[in-house]
Scaffold this active site. Structure first.
Site, PDB file in Angstrom:
ATOM      1  N   LYS A 296      38.124  52.340  31.845  1.00 37.30           N
ATOM      2  CA  LYS A 296      37.387  51.076  31.818  1.00 37.30           C
ATOM      3  C   LYS A 296      35.969  51.286  32.344  1.00 37.30           C
ATOM      4  O   LYS A 296      35.766  51.980  33.353  1.00 37.30           O
ATOM      5  CB  LYS A 296      38.130  50.044  32.673  1.00 37.30           C
ATOM      6  CG  LYS A 296      37.493  48.654  32.718  1.00 37.30           C
ATOM      7  CD  LYS A 296      38.356  47.696  33.546  1.00 37.30           C
ATOM      8  CE  LYS A 296      37.767  46.290  33.592  1.00 37.30           C
ATOM      9  NZ  LYS A 296      38.653  45.352  34.319  1.00 37.30           N
TER      10      LYS A 296
ATOM     11  N   SER B 104      39.868  41.359  32.181  1.00 32.21           N
ATOM     12  CA  SER B 104      38.664  42.021  31.720  1.00 32.21           C
ATOM     13  C   SER B 104      38.917  43.452  31.260  1.00 32.21           C
ATOM     14  O   SER B 104      38.017  44.109  30.750  1.00 32.21           O
ATOM     15  CB  SER B 104      37.624  42.017  32.854  1.00 32.21           C
ATOM     16  OG  SER B 104      38.123  42.718  33.990  1.00 32.21           O
TER      17      SER B 104
ATOM     18  N   SER C 218      43.451  40.882  35.613  1.00 35.48           N
ATOM     19  CA  SER C 218      42.895  41.671  34.511  1.00 35.48           C
ATOM     20  C   SER C 218      43.698  42.901  34.105  1.00 35.48           C
ATOM     21  O   SER C 218      43.325  43.605  33.163  1.00 35.48           O
ATOM     22  CB  SER C 218      41.461  42.086  34.842  1.00 35.48           C
ATOM     23  OG  SER C 218      40.632  40.950  34.904  1.00 35.48           O
TER      24      SER C 218
END
Length: 396
Positions: free
Chosen positions: A33, A109, A133
């Site tokens: 990420k 996210s 998330s």
């Protein structure tokens, strides 16, 4: 930060090679990420204003652990803007696709990471969970997702959002690999948790969207009960669910503004809708409110610790239902988000670990059930989740 089709999951960045290492994760591909530093690459955090910032010199230690265990880095994944969203819809870039339900959002996210693993682009992908998330995208995309005990895995070399809430997480292609990654990152739990006393809070089921979701949750619950026995009703916190949701929002908002307010205020950062609103809200929260909500959180943490002891495990819906449709109006997504956060905030405020298991479906899309355990019971939760999934597969 252009993305590579077909899933819009991986970022189009220069290839970055790392030495090949033999270890428990050898042969597995790793996506990261884009809030975690990877040496030689910029950390862009989902905002175009950060696209020209300099490359990181050191890889985040938790990511480095995975590389040192044999995982092979294949790229960085798209994230919602500054990791401050739950839907996987970054207004600046093409949305990552949910491979299990392409007409529905991935969740965020950690959107690109969930998409990459669910779509077979990566075996392992790192993510983070501040408000949900890891757990929401895992539920939406049919994956296992653990929100780890707060502070258990290092977040050095990681963009902060709300530091007293931020946690490291990951997705993996199957439950065996999920456990292997957990062994690398977590090691053994400090205590030998039994987690054989299932509990539930009846009120939480009221956050399910409707009858179909209720039926799907009960079907998943039967798999859990087959392994653990039937859950007993747990004592409710002295704070209402709305109180706890507000507590979460105000702590998160205050800390997010403390983390990013100066940078946001220094120029036009072109924040997307929703994200801008949340930062604006954070800017309005004063220190006295933050301190009062921190005390409320401490009380809730003590109350939940008393309820769970060292053998209790809370069974609850991960989110209200399947992922919302990609085409849903903004207001509808906001309504879903608030409903979901009422469920997701219990683990966040307590700092205790919660794992979502891909045991169900509703309206033809994935839907998960969660187990929330005592502080530090992360590895025990992974083992318990794996055993429940294994038994459920055996019954099909």
């Amino acid at each position: 930060m252009s993305t590579i089709s077909p899933l819009n999951a991986l970022l189009n960045l220069p290839f970055q090679a790392f030495p090949s290492v033999e270890g428990p994760l050898s042969g597995c591909t790793l996506a990261v990420k884009d809030i975690f530093d990877v040496a030689g690459l910029p950390t862009q955090c989902g905002n175009p204003a950060k696209n020209h910032e300099s490359a990181a010199s050191i890889t985040a230690p938790s990511v480095q652990k995975l590389l040192d265990s044999g995982a092979r880095f294949i790229g960085k994944t798209q994230t919602d803007e500054l990791a401050f969203s739950l839907m996987g819809q970054n207004s600046h870039y093409p949305f990552p696709v949910n491979p299990r339900a392409p007409d529905r959002v991935t969740g965020g996210s950690s959107s690109g990471s969930a998409s990459a693993v669910a779509g077979g682009l990566a075996d392992i992908a790192t993510g983070s969970d501040t408000g949900g998330s890891i757990r929401a995208p895992a539920s939406f995309c049919g994956l296992i997702g653990l929100r780890t005990t707060h502070g258990r895995i290092s977040l050095a070399g990681t963009m902060p959002l709300a530091p007293s809430l931020d946690t490291f997480g990951w997705f993996a292609r199957d439950r065996d690999l999920y456990g292997k990654v957990g062994a690398v990152l977590l090691g053994p739990d400090a205590e030998n948790f039994k987690l054989n006393r299932p509990l539930f809070i009846p009120l939480l089921e009221h956050y399910l969207l409707g009858e179909a979701e209720d039926a799907a949750f009960r079907a998943m619950y039967r798999h859990v009960a087959a392994h653990l026995g039937h859950a007993k009703s747990a004592r409710q916190s002295t704070a209402s669910m709305d109180d706890l949701y507000l507590c979460f929002r105000q702590i998160q908002g205050f800390e997010a503004w403390a983390s990013h307010g100066a940078w946001i205020s220094a120029g036009d950062r072109k924040l997307g809708p929703g994200v801008k609103d949340r930062f604006d809200y954070g800017a309005t929260i004063d220190g006295a409110t933050y301190e009062a909500q921190t005390r409320r959180r401490d009380l809730f943490r003590r109350e939940l610790a008393d309820v769970l002891g060292d053998d209790g495990v809370m069974v609850l819906p991960t989110v209200p239902g399947a992922a919302p449709m990609v085409s849903s109006p903004f207001d509808e997504l906001q309504t879903y988000r608030e409903r979901a956060l009422h469920l997701l905030c219990l683990s966040v405020l307590s700092g205790f670990p919660q794992i979502t298991l891909p045991l169900g479906a509703v309206h033809g899309a994935p839907f998960g059930i969660s187990l929330l355990g005592p502080k530090g019971s992360d590895s025990a939760l992974i083992r318990l989740g794996s055993a429940i999934l294994s038994a459920a597969e055996g019954n099909h």
